[in-house]
Motif scaffolding. Structure first.
Motif, PDB file in Angstrom:
ATOM      1  N   LYS B  87       0.929  -1.043  -0.086  1.00  0.00           N
ATOM      2  CA  LYS B  87      -0.014  -0.138   0.030  1.00  0.00           C
ATOM      3  C   LYS B  87       0.821   1.147  -0.064  1.00  0.00           C
ATOM      4  O   LYS B  87       0.342   2.340   0.014  1.00  0.00           O
ATOM      5  N   MET B  88       2.185   1.048   0.284  1.00  0.00           N
ATOM      6  CA  MET B  88       3.098   2.289   0.368  1.00  0.00           C
ATOM      7  C   MET B  88       4.311   2.008  -0.439  1.00  0.00           C
ATOM      8  O   MET B  88       5.086   1.265  -0.420  1.00  0.00           O
ATOM      9  N   GLY B  89       4.138   2.850  -1.169  1.00  0.00           N
ATOM     10  CA  GLY B  89       5.771   3.100  -2.545  1.00  0.00           C
ATOM     11  C   GLY B  89       6.608   3.658  -1.509  1.00  0.00           C
ATOM     12  O   GLY B  89       6.477   4.704  -0.959  1.00  0.00           O
ATOM     13  N   LEU B  90       7.694   3.036  -1.490  1.00  0.00           N
ATOM     14  CA  LEU B  90       8.951   3.848  -0.990  1.00  0.00           C
ATOM     15  C   LEU B  90       9.944   4.370  -1.938  1.00  0.00           C
ATOM     16  O   LEU B  90      10.399   3.812  -3.085  1.00  0.00           O
ATOM     17  N   LEU B  91      10.160   5.580  -1.735  1.00  0.00           N
ATOM     18  CA  LEU B  91      11.210   6.197  -2.556  1.00  0.00           C
ATOM     19  C   LEU B  91      12.351   6.654  -1.814  1.00  0.00           C
ATOM     20  O   LEU B  91      12.129   7.384  -0.736  1.00  0.00           O
TER      21      LEU B  91
ATOM     22  N   LEU C 174      31.303 -16.017   1.430  1.00  0.00           N
ATOM     23  CA  LEU C 174      29.931 -15.581   0.925  1.00  0.00           C
ATOM     24  C   LEU C 174      29.499 -14.682   1.936  1.00  0.00           C
ATOM     25  O   LEU C 174      28.518 -13.692   1.265  1.00  0.00           O
ATOM     26  N   ILE C 175      29.467 -14.691   3.399  1.00  0.00           N
ATOM     27  CA  ILE C 175      28.931 -13.881   4.099  1.00  0.00           C
ATOM     28  C   ILE C 175      29.495 -12.527   3.669  1.00  0.00           C
ATOM     29  O   ILE C 175      28.615 -11.316   3.803  1.00  0.00           O
ATOM     30  N   GLU C 176      30.735 -12.521   3.600  1.00  0.00           N
ATOM     31  CA  GLU C 176      31.382 -11.066   3.150  1.00  0.00           C
ATOM     32  C   GLU C 176      30.684 -10.349   1.929  1.00  0.00           C
ATOM     33  O   GLU C 176      30.570  -9.255   2.061  1.00  0.00           O
ATOM     34  N   ILE C 177      30.542 -11.398   1.090  1.00  0.00           N
ATOM     35  CA  ILE C 177      29.758 -10.896  -0.326  1.00  0.00           C
ATOM     36  C   ILE C 177      28.296 -10.449  -0.106  1.00  0.00           C
ATOM     37  O   ILE C 177      27.905  -9.339  -0.573  1.00  0.00           O
ATOM     38  N   PHE C 178      27.506 -11.166   0.853  1.00  0.00           N
ATOM     39  CA  PHE C 178      26.251 -10.881   1.032  1.00  0.00           C
ATOM     40  C   PHE C 178      26.277  -9.323   1.674  1.00  0.00           C
ATOM     41  O   PHE C 178      25.146  -8.601   1.740  1.00  0.00           O
ATOM     42  N   ARG C 179      27.067  -9.134   2.569  1.00  0.00           N
ATOM     43  CA  ARG C 179      27.193  -8.024   3.217  1.00  0.00           C
ATOM     44  C   ARG C 179      27.520  -6.548   2.242  1.00  0.00           C
ATOM     45  O   ARG C 179      26.819  -5.489   2.671  1.00  0.00           O
ATOM     46  N   THR C 180      27.932  -6.879   1.169  1.00  0.00           N
ATOM     47  CA  THR C 180      28.294  -5.757   0.306  1.00  0.00           C
ATOM     48  C   THR C 180      26.865  -5.106  -0.394  1.00  0.00           C
ATOM     49  O   THR C 180      26.814  -4.525  -1.140  1.00  0.00           O
ATOM     50  N   VAL C 181      25.974  -6.075  -0.359  1.00  0.00           N
ATOM     51  CA  VAL C 181      24.604  -5.835  -0.874  1.00  0.00           C
ATOM     52  C   VAL C 181      23.963  -4.802  -0.185  1.00  0.00           C
ATOM     53  O   VAL C 181      23.632  -5.032   0.978  1.00  0.00           O
ATOM     54  N   HIS C 182      23.690  -3.507  -0.768  1.00  0.00           N
ATOM     55  CA  HIS C 182      23.225  -2.455   0.083  1.00  0.00           C
ATOM     56  C   HIS C 182      21.943  -2.725   0.703  1.00  0.00           C
ATOM     57  O   HIS C 182      20.766  -3.366  -0.112  1.00  0.00           O
ATOM     58  N   HIS C 183      21.466  -2.439   2.014  1.00  0.00           N
ATOM     59  CA  HIS C 183      20.251  -2.958   2.593  1.00  0.00           C
ATOM     60  C   HIS C 183      19.243  -2.000   1.812  1.00  0.00           C
ATOM     61  O   HIS C 183      17.983  -2.247   1.921  1.00  0.00           O
ATOM     62  N   ASP C 184      19.560  -0.684   1.316  1.00  0.00           N
ATOM     63  CA  ASP C 184      18.676   0.281   0.453  1.00  0.00           C
ATOM     64  C   ASP C 184      17.834  -0.815  -0.641  1.00  0.00           C
ATOM     65  O   ASP C 184      16.607  -0.653  -0.797  1.00  0.00           O
ATOM     66  N   LEU C 185      18.588  -1.506  -1.054  1.00  0.00           N
ATOM     67  CA  LEU C 185      18.077  -2.336  -2.042  1.00  0.00           C
ATOM     68  C   LEU C 185      17.028  -3.435  -1.696  1.00  0.00           C
ATOM     69  O   LEU C 185      15.886  -3.547  -2.171  1.00  0.00           O
ATOM     70  N   PHE C 186      17.374  -4.083  -0.595  1.00  0.00           N
ATOM     71  CA  PHE C 186      16.537  -4.925   0.315  1.00  0.00           C
ATOM     72  C   PHE C 186      15.056  -4.172   0.555  1.00  0.00           C
ATOM     73  O   PHE C 186      14.151  -4.632   0.431  1.00  0.00           O
ATOM     74  N   ASP C 187      15.183  -2.825   1.124  1.00  0.00           N
ATOM     75  CA  ASP C 187      14.122  -2.195   1.619  1.00  0.00           C
ATOM     76  C   ASP C 187      13.164  -1.793   0.406  1.00  0.00           C
ATOM     77  O   ASP C 187      11.948  -2.051   0.337  1.00  0.00           O
ATOM     78  N   ALA C 188      13.917  -1.485  -0.798  1.00  0.00           N
ATOM     79  CA  ALA C 188      13.089  -1.129  -1.747  1.00  0.00           C
ATOM     80  C   ALA C 188      12.226  -2.224  -2.495  1.00  0.00           C
ATOM     81  O   ALA C 188      11.165  -2.241  -2.813  1.00  0.00           O
ATOM     82  N   SER C 189      12.846  -3.636  -2.595  1.00  0.00           N
ATOM     83  CA  SER C 189      12.341  -4.867  -2.923  1.00  0.00           C
ATOM     84  C   SER C 189      10.891  -5.064  -1.677  1.00  0.00           C
ATOM     85  O   SER C 189      10.200  -5.437  -2.289  1.00  0.00           O
ATOM     86  N   LEU C 190      11.348  -5.046  -0.436  1.00  0.00           N
ATOM     87  CA  LEU C 190      10.181  -5.317   0.462  1.00  0.00           C
ATOM     88  C   LEU C 190       9.213  -4.323   0.314  1.00  0.00           C
ATOM     89  O   LEU C 190       7.793  -4.640   0.538  1.00  0.00           O
ATOM     90  N   SER C 191       9.276  -3.090   0.303  1.00  0.00           N
ATOM     91  CA  SER C 191       8.344  -1.984   0.240  1.00  0.00           C
ATOM     92  C   SER C 191       7.527  -2.131  -1.245  1.00  0.00           C
ATOM     93  O   SER C 191       6.403  -1.528  -1.300  1.00  0.00           O
ATOM     94  N   LEU C 192       7.877  -3.125  -2.086  1.00  0.00           N
ATOM     95  CA  LEU C 192       7.095  -3.156  -3.183  1.00  0.00           C
ATOM     96  C   LEU C 192       6.110  -4.486  -3.236  1.00  0.00           C
ATOM     97  O   LEU C 192       5.365  -5.130  -3.844  1.00  0.00           O
ATOM     98  N   GLY C 193       6.295  -5.157  -1.754  1.00  0.00           N
ATOM     99  CA  GLY C 193       5.486  -6.267  -1.435  1.00  0.00           C
ATOM    100  C   GLY C 193       6.293  -7.576  -1.584  1.00  0.00           C
ATOM    101  O   GLY C 193       5.616  -8.517  -1.495  1.00  0.00           O
ATOM    102  N   ALA C 194       7.419  -7.579  -1.763  1.00  0.00           N
ATOM    103  CA  ALA C 194       8.270  -8.920  -1.586  1.00  0.00           C
ATOM    104  C   ALA C 194       8.360  -9.277  -0.422  1.00  0.00           C
ATOM    105  O   ALA C 194       8.349  -8.652   0.645  1.00  0.00           O
TER     106      ALA C 194
END
Lengths: 282, 252, 301
Positions: B87-91, C174-194
């Motif tokens: 429900k909430m798009g994030l930018l 592998l742990i080192e490599i996963f740590r380099t994935v930025h958490h913003d990217l994670f947030d972006a995907s979650l906020s799209l409903g993933a």
């Protein structure tokens, strides 16, 4: 949607199993070594050398291997330290302004780290023949020293590169020479990290077989000079396990247990030191 | 009187022992731009991450209070949290293009909702890229990796991607801070148009930006809400002493 | 005056140290070349005696008759390495994801020493464990399950022991490599409903794909050179194995078992040095490619 939830649950379960399996594998290895080794661990085992030949003699212990391993590892660590400490200091003080060179050195060190110990063994053997040295404690110390050098340098480098430039610059601006900065500032600042690197290198050195297989020879006696052959704990495991005589095999299991305990002590010490280092900085 | 979309009531949040948000009460009206203003480190971003429950990922966060969205407390909802987030798009501050093509970036959320097949996805993708004012620039290269776009284009792509899941609210966390002035203006302009259909919450520390696009302003400082008011009132006749000082540039 | 001489000695010391440092830097940078060159020099004899293709692809290993075909050893090495990686890959991937994205900080604090101790255990100890546990298990249960007869000393046992040794090594990378994935990217995907797992599957794994491959590349180079543990359980019988439950004879084991004992036959000596060279080349090449990739990815991050 149900399959999505199911997939999620299955993957989660698999992940938990994987993480648990790490603990289980560690316990499995440790338990089998302890169960097999403990019955044969006696005062005789750690205080006597084998009687009647390490491969056939039924009597005696593995003192030759314990002492040999300690001599070898301390020797190798000492030799390696002469190179490693100045090199890691140089990388982080003298060459700090030239990150390209430092990164290239790091790269080469990582490559050296990746070269298998058997190759170091073969190389050490070639050098030995070239210099006319026989299989001996000395040849083993040189080979193992070379083999653990990249581990030690990278370990020290890892803590030294976190020392802020400003600290080095301020020391230099107070009139210290770079060498004084190195030993009075850098070493003092990073001593737990340096000790950790040394311990890790020691652990690697004391446990390796392939690098000493051709270079140290093997003997039932405790060596009295560096030109003599020497036994080591991993070699004692490796050679005596192959014997058809049960008593000799038992000596191998006891040696394996002693070696494992040494490694565990080192691991605990490393953990303790790195926790301390971590809490010091924060 | 406008309808309230989100109502935050007595919200407190701790990380470990550190209290980040203190008794927050905010009303966010529907189809308006609400700007949360304040110096960095005042808890704005955390507040926003609490609103779409991203804060859940930080294990040590402790929360009390309510966030009512259309009358439902999303902090204690029984519904799947991913549906709430949709429900909430994030930018966010920097564009976060996913490691895939431009097309797939926009289609990502749609696929998660169960819309599959290129033919079905196509009209949605086109519509939202137009909505984000990006279509003309990318229509010939939809299958290029998104990382090849300029930063400003990437941010608009993120906006399109967010719009594609049909949110009711857009949460934007300093969305122009990494952009050049022209791209920033494009984004601001889009917000202005989008508020007809969406409720927009924008976090920023730029006063002029707040002035340009806000309908309502909430001023936060060190985890407290100091003042909230319609934009004209806020800038022309602030009630609180701290607000006046901040507007004069007394502290950052 | 006293101050002046003091200054002079300090300066002199500093210069001496600088010289020592230059010497060491040169030595370290040259060391891989020195090792490679000396191995190459020693294998010159065999390279003049047989063609490279014959050395690599012939299966005839009769040192006393002057026939040196390394194919059985190479294929054994490849099989053991392959099994080791295949078994280690899922455990490492799943554990690394769990420890990075699902587990609490306490879990990581508990697991880090576990991983470190696994990494610290010497290979000879893994070898002993392999003889005690894995070899009988393969001989009694695993091989009959697939319908084979086996003593247990086999390619399979080598691969299994190897996979356990590779776990801590690959997992840490592998742990080192996963740590380099930025958490913003994670947030972006979650906020799209993933969900978390969808995000990992579609975004994290894709983003870190090159890094994951490199981690396994480093694992491969580690596996290829592992000597003692594999040697102890793999059987060491020369021949091209027909199935994975037969004994094999990897390259490092060949060197370890024979070197220093066959010096009376110069050609054999040279052949073993060629094996060491081959080993080194494979290991270093995989190492360089993988590390370059990781460095590149980190610089982009």
């Amino acid at each position: 949607m149900w399959w999505r939830k199911l997939e999620e649950k299955i993957v989660y379960l698999l992940m938990v199993i994987s993480v648990a399996s790490l603990v289980i594998l560690l316990l499995a290895v440790l338990i089998s070594i302890f169960v097999k080794g403990t019955p044969y661990l006696s005062w005789e085992m750690v205080s006597q050398t084998p009687k009647g030949g390490y491969y056939f003699g039924r009597e005696g212990g593995v003192l030759n291997a314990i002492v040999g391993s300690l001599y070898l590892s301390f020797g190798a660590v000492f030799l390696s330290l002469i190179f490693s400490l100045p090199l890691s200091l140089a990388m982080n003080i003298h060459l700090r302004a030239r990150p390209k060179i430092v990164n290239r050195i790091r790269f080469v060190l990582d490559i050296l780290w990746g070269i298998p110990s058997i190759v170091y063994g073969a190389f050490g053997f070639t050098i030995m023949i070239y210099l006319g040295i026989k299989a001996s404690l000395l040849a083993g110390i040189i080979t193992v020293g070379l083999f653990i050098m990249p581990i030690m340098v990278r370990g020290m480098d890892e803590v030294m590169k976190n020392v802020p430039v400003s600290l080095i610059e301020s020391a230099i601006s107070l009139g210290s020479t770079r060498m004084e900065v190195a030993f009075k500032v850098m070493v003092r600042q990073t001593i737990p990290g340096i000790v950790t690197a040394i311990l890790l290198a020691f652990g690697r050195g004391i446990g390796d077989v392939a690098s000493v297989l051709f270079t140290t020879g093997y003997t039932d006696n405790v060596p009295t000079s560096i030109t003599q052959q020497t036994a080591t704990l991993p070699l004692a495991v490796f050679f005596q396990l192959g014997s058809p005589i049960p008593e000799v095999q038992n000596r191998a299991y006891a040696s394996a247990l002693i070696l494992t305990v040494i490694i565990l002590i080192i691991s605990i010490a490393v953990r303790f030191l790195s926790n301390k280092y971590y809490s010091n900085r924060h | 009187m406008e309808d309230t979309k989100i109502s935050i009531q007595n919200l407190n949040l701790w990380f470990g022992k550190l209290k980040i948000l203190n008794e927050i009460n905010i009303e966010i009206p529907e189809n308006k731009v609400t700007v949360i203003l304040g110096p960095s480190g005042c808890g704005k971003t955390t507040l926003m991450r609490t609103m779409n429950r991203l804060v859940d990922l930080q294990g040590e966060a402790r929360i009390s209070g309510k966030i009512m969205l259309d009358g439902e407390d999303i902090l204690n909802t029984k519904r799947d949290i991913t549906l709430v987030r949709q429900k909430m798009g994030l930018l966010s501050q920097r564009p976060t293009t996913l490691p895939m093509s431009i097309f797939n970036n926009v289609a990502y959320g749609l696929r998660l909702k169960g819309i599959r097949g290129r033919k079905k996805l196509w009209p949605h993708v086109e519509k939202h890229l137009i909505e984000a004012n990006l279509w003309d620039e990318v229509k010939d290269r939809l299958h290029d990796p998104a990382s090849r776009l300029s930063i400003g284009q990437q941010q608009r792509l993120c906006l399109a991607r967010g719009l594609a899941v049909n949110p009711e609210i857009i949460l934007a966390d300093e969305p122009t801070s990494a952009l050049d002035p022209i791209s920033a203006a494009v984004i601001e302009n889009q917000f202005y148009k989008l508020k007809e259909n969406y409720t927009i919450v924008l976090v920023t520390h730029i006063m002029r930006q707040a002035r340009r696009i806000a309908d309502n302003v909430v001023f936060m400082y060190l985890g407290d809400v100091i003042e909230q008011a319609p934009v004209d009132e806020f800038f022309n006749n602030p009630q609180h002493k701290m607000t006046r000082e901040y507007l004069r540039g007394a502290f950052y | 005056m006293a101050l002046c001489t003091n200054y002079k000695t300090r300066k002199l010391k500093d210069q001496l140290v600088s010289l020592w440092i230059r010497f060491m830097v040169l030595l370290v940078v040259a060391l891989p070349l020195i090792i490679a060159f000396s191995l190459f020099y020693k294998s010159w004899l065999i390279l003049g005696h047989s063609s490279l293709s014959e050395l690599l692809f012939s299966s005839v290993w009769r040192p006393l008759a002057g026939k040196f075909g390394f194919f059985p050893f190479i294929i054994s090495s490849v099989w053991v390495t392959f099994i080791g990686l295949m078994l280690t890959a899922p455990i490492c991937l799943l554990s690394a994801i769990f420890l990075t994205y699902y587990g609490s900080r306490h879990l990581l604090r508990f697991m880090q020493p576990v991983i470190d101790i696994l990494a610290g255990i010497p290979s000879v100890i893994y070898g002993v464990w392999g003889i005690l546990v894995i070899v009988p298990a393969v001989g009694k249960y695993l091989a009959p399950m697939f319908g084979y007869e086996s003593s247990g000393f086999s390619i399979m046992a080598g691969g299994i022991v190897l996979s356990v040794m590779l776990i801590p090594f690959v997992l840490n990378i592998l742990i080192e490599i996963f740590r380099t994935v930025h958490h913003d990217l994670f947030d972006a995907s979650l906020s799209l409903g993933a969900t978390k797992w969808q995000t990992i599957k579609h975004v994290v794994l894709r983003k870190s794909f090159a890094g994951i491959v490199s981690a396994f590349g480093l694992g491969l180079s580690r596996a290829f050179g592992e000597t003692i543990a594999v040697l102890m359980v793999v059987g060491n019988v020369v021949g091209v194995p027909e199935n994975l439950f037969q004994p094999g004879y990897p390259l490092p084991a060949l060197i370890a078992n024979n070197y220093g004992e066959m010096l009376s036959i110069p050609m054999f000596d040279s052949a073993l040095m060629f094996a060491a060279l081959l080993l080194m080349v494979v290991v270093v090449v995989f190492n360089i490619i993988s590390r370059r990739t990781i460095i590149y990815l980190e610089s982009k991050h």
